[in-house]
Design an enzyme around this catalytic site. Structure first.
Site, PDB file in Angstrom:
ATOM      1  N   GLU A 177       0.798  -1.221   0.000  1.00 46.06           N
ATOM      2  CA  GLU A 177       0.000   0.000   0.000  1.00 46.06           C
ATOM      3  C   GLU A 177       0.838   1.283   0.000  1.00 46.06           C
ATOM      4  O   GLU A 177       0.704   2.141   0.881  1.00 46.06           O
ATOM      5  CB  GLU A 177      -0.977  -0.018   1.186  1.00 46.06           C
ATOM      6  CG  GLU A 177      -1.907  -1.221   1.144  1.00 46.06           C
ATOM      7  CD  GLU A 177      -2.829  -1.339   2.350  1.00 46.06           C
ATOM      8  OE1 GLU A 177      -2.785  -0.455   3.230  1.00 46.06           O
ATOM      9  OE2 GLU A 177      -3.585  -2.321   2.411  1.00 46.06           O
ATOM     10  N   ASN A 218       2.106  -4.623  -3.390  1.00 45.79           N
ATOM     11  CA  ASN A 218       0.704  -4.982  -3.195  1.00 45.79           C
ATOM     12  C   ASN A 218      -0.086  -3.732  -2.801  1.00 45.79           C
ATOM     13  O   ASN A 218       0.382  -2.928  -2.002  1.00 45.79           O
ATOM     14  CB  ASN A 218       0.640  -6.030  -2.069  1.00 45.79           C
ATOM     15  CG  ASN A 218      -0.715  -6.660  -1.887  1.00 45.79           C
ATOM     16  OD1 ASN A 218      -1.300  -7.168  -2.832  1.00 45.79           O
ATOM     17  ND2 ASN A 218      -1.214  -6.661  -0.655  1.00 45.79           N
ATOM     18  N   HIS A 254     -10.460  -5.930  -2.284  1.00 46.44           N
ATOM     19  CA  HIS A 254     -11.489  -5.802  -1.247  1.00 46.44           C
ATOM     20  C   HIS A 254     -12.640  -5.038  -1.891  1.00 46.44           C
ATOM     21  O   HIS A 254     -12.616  -3.805  -1.974  1.00 46.44           O
ATOM     22  CB  HIS A 254     -10.942  -5.062  -0.030  1.00 46.44           C
ATOM     23  CG  HIS A 254      -9.875  -5.803   0.690  1.00 46.44           C
ATOM     24  ND1 HIS A 254     -10.110  -7.007   1.321  1.00 46.44           N
ATOM     25  CD2 HIS A 254      -8.557  -5.527   0.872  1.00 46.44           C
ATOM     26  CE1 HIS A 254      -8.988  -7.430   1.878  1.00 46.44           C
ATOM     27  NE2 HIS A 254      -8.030  -6.562   1.611  1.00 46.44           N
ATOM     28  N   GLU A 282      -6.162 -10.505  -1.978  1.00 44.42           N
ATOM     29  CA  GLU A 282      -6.952 -10.368  -0.743  1.00 44.42           C
ATOM     30  C   GLU A 282      -8.439 -10.242  -1.074  1.00 44.42           C
ATOM     31  O   GLU A 282      -9.138  -9.381  -0.559  1.00 44.42           O
ATOM     32  CB  GLU A 282      -6.481  -9.146   0.058  1.00 44.42           C
ATOM     33  CG  GLU A 282      -5.010  -9.184   0.406  1.00 44.42           C
ATOM     34  CD  GLU A 282      -4.535  -7.981   1.215  1.00 44.42           C
ATOM     35  OE1 GLU A 282      -5.396  -7.314   1.844  1.00 44.42           O
ATOM     36  OE2 GLU A 282      -3.321  -7.710   1.233  1.00 44.42           O
ATOM     37  N   ASP A 284     -12.246 -10.282  -1.165  1.00 45.25           N
ATOM     38  CA  ASP A 284     -13.534 -10.484  -0.497  1.00 45.25           C
ATOM     39  C   ASP A 284     -14.530  -9.513  -1.121  1.00 45.25           C
ATOM     40  O   ASP A 284     -14.154  -8.490  -1.692  1.00 45.25           O
ATOM     41  CB  ASP A 284     -13.470 -10.342   1.032  1.00 45.25           C
ATOM     42  CG  ASP A 284     -12.772  -9.083   1.522  1.00 45.25           C
ATOM     43  OD1 ASP A 284     -12.861  -8.034   0.851  1.00 45.25           O
ATOM     44  OD2 ASP A 284     -12.136  -9.129   2.593  1.00 45.25           O
TER      45      ASP A 284
END
Length: 477
Positions: A177, A218, A254, A282, A284
């Site tokens: 990030e 990432n 996300h 990641e 979801d």
């Protein structure tokens, strides 16, 4: 993220042996009259083999992984993790604050447990993460640093952690990030003290510590083509031109229901065209809760779309869901009113999303109903005469997951038989009975109920059945 070759065993209905049993209420007799309805069909469908995501992904040349919590890697949680996924990511156990809370003093128990579990289950490990602005110990985030002193601290930490697991980590999220939403650099302690070069410094240190691991940058909200993903693209291009070791880009994913970017596959492809690998790291997809049947169906389609986008690009290495079960998801703690973001519900039951992933990986659904969680069945004899009776059955879904297609089975204890039914297709073989949904009542949302009835014959006794199964899951009396 801010929160939280051996052949694998086939999943036997996603660890159904460990599921909480459903409750059953047997009702008493009441008066009433039956309506007439269609005669039952002649045959039943046979149960289909369940998909195993890691096997399906391997056939596509990618991996399918999950983030995990080390302390939970046992029981049903551990069983599903080992059987369904061929890559795992420690949710928190490798972050700086977890392993080096005090300068020079390291705690490895959680990270060691994750790596050991992976090796015991022939899984890859995604190391997460070496350099990140969040979950830092106070001595790093609030230290008084010059560029040289913080660079030394950072590269020493990388050398120690990546060096400890040399040869045992497949992918490292080296820098996590680094960008703001507008594509400018996030003003982390590393950015402000060291400057733009900290990313290259971290990647070089990671390569020196573990030459075999693939090294990634990432970030989140970089799944589609936008200002932030373009800044990441330009960073990767610049690093490649400088000869800095970078092997891949992680797109966290996300997502909110209804917001899968239309440019996802094109974005994956443009990074691949730079000569680096890409991974969905990641995934979801959160929604407002409690979920509706329509929301779960849309979530299935979106998990399928994201997985398919990765499988369609040659250099997309794989997909990792950020926790496979709603019981281990970070979403409810961070986004009030949202949840249900993972492929399994809180009771370890696969949701429609699980089947969407499987379909994207080549599995074909034969239409057999999906498993269910808790249920309540009320069986009531409404009318009885010399050799016949009328009964009504109410099936209530008391789980948090919608039932999408149902099949209720029981065995007559006294030789009864069904002669006619309505609101369900009922078949009987000997004393075994199965009632399957009609086309108009297949969906039973959480908390909702469906009712069907039948006429039957009896002789000697008309004892009520004492056990039911719903889509293969046993109910208890």
């Amino acid at each position: 993220m801010r929160g939280t070759s051996m052949k694998p065993q086939s999943l036997r209905r996603a660890a159904s042996a460990f599921l909480a049993a459903a409750s059953l209420v047997i009702g008493g007799a009441t008066s009433g009259h039956a309506a007439t309805g269609p005669e039952p069909a002649a045959t039943e469908r046979q149960a289909a083999a369940e998909p195993v995501l890691r096997d399906l992904a391997a056939a596509k040349g990618i991996y399918y992984g999950t983030a995990v919590t080390a302390s939970k890697l046992n029981g049903t949680y551990g069983t599903i993790t080992g059987e369904q996924f061929d890559s795992i990511t420690p949710g928190n156990e490798m972050k700086w604050g977890s392993v080096e809370a005090t300068r020079g003093s390291f705690t490895w128990s959680g990270a060691d447990a994750v790596v050991a579990f992976a090796e015991a289950h022939a899984q890859k490990v995604r190391g997460h993460t070496l350099v990140w602005h969040s979950q830092l110990p106070n001595w790093v985030s609030n230290g008084s640093w010059t560029a040289d002193t913080l660079r030394t601290v950072m590269t020493d930490h990388i050398a120690t952690e990546a060096g400890r697991y040399q040869g045992r980590i497949d992918h490292w999220d080296v820098v996590n990030e680094p960008f703001n939403e507008d594509g400018t650099r996030r003003q982390s302690v590393f950015q402000t003290a060291i400057g733009d070069s900290y990313i290259a410094d971290a990647l070089r240190a990671a390569r020196a510590a573990d030459p075999a691991a693939k090294l990634y940058v990432n970030d989140y909200n970089v799944e589609g083509v936008n200002a932030k993903s373009t800044a990441l693209y330009n960073l990767v291009k610049s690093l490649k031109e400088q000869g800095v070791p970078i092997d891949g880009v992680g797109l966290q994913a996300h997502l909110i229901l209804g917001q899968v970017p239309s440019t996802l596959q094109a974005n994956i492809q443009r990074f691949a065209d730079l000569g680096v690998d890409v991974a969905i790291t990641e995934l979801d997809i959160r929604m407002t809760v409690p979920p509706t049947t329509a929301q779960l169906a849309q979530q299935k389609a979106e998990y399928k779309a994201v997985t398919a986008a990765c499988a369609a690009v040659a250099r997309c290495e794989g997909v990792t869901v950020w926790g496979f079960t709603d019981s281990d998801s970070w979403i409810p703690d961070v986004f009030t009113g949202y949840g249900a973001a993972t492929p399994y519900d809180e009771n370890f039951q696969p949701k429609p999303a699980y089947y969407g992933i499987a379909e994207a990986l080549g599995w074909v659904d034969d239409g057999t109903p999906e498993p269910v969680g808790a249920c309540v069945v009320t069986y009531a004899v409404q009318s009885q005469w010399n050799t016949g009776f009328t009964a009504q059955v109410t099936l209530r879904n008391t789980s948090t997951t919608a039932v999408n297609g149902w099949r209720l089975a029981w065995t007559w204890p006294a030789g009864q038989s069904v002669t006619q039914a309505w609101n369900a297709t009922v078949t009987q073989s000997g004393s075994a009975v199965t009632a399957a949904n009609a086309s108009y009542n297949a969906a039973v949302p959480p908390g909702a109920a469906v009712t069907f009835g039948f006429n039957g014959s009896w002789s000697g006794g008309n004892t009520a059945p004492t056990a039911f199964t719903l889509n293969g899951t046993a109910c208890t009396t």
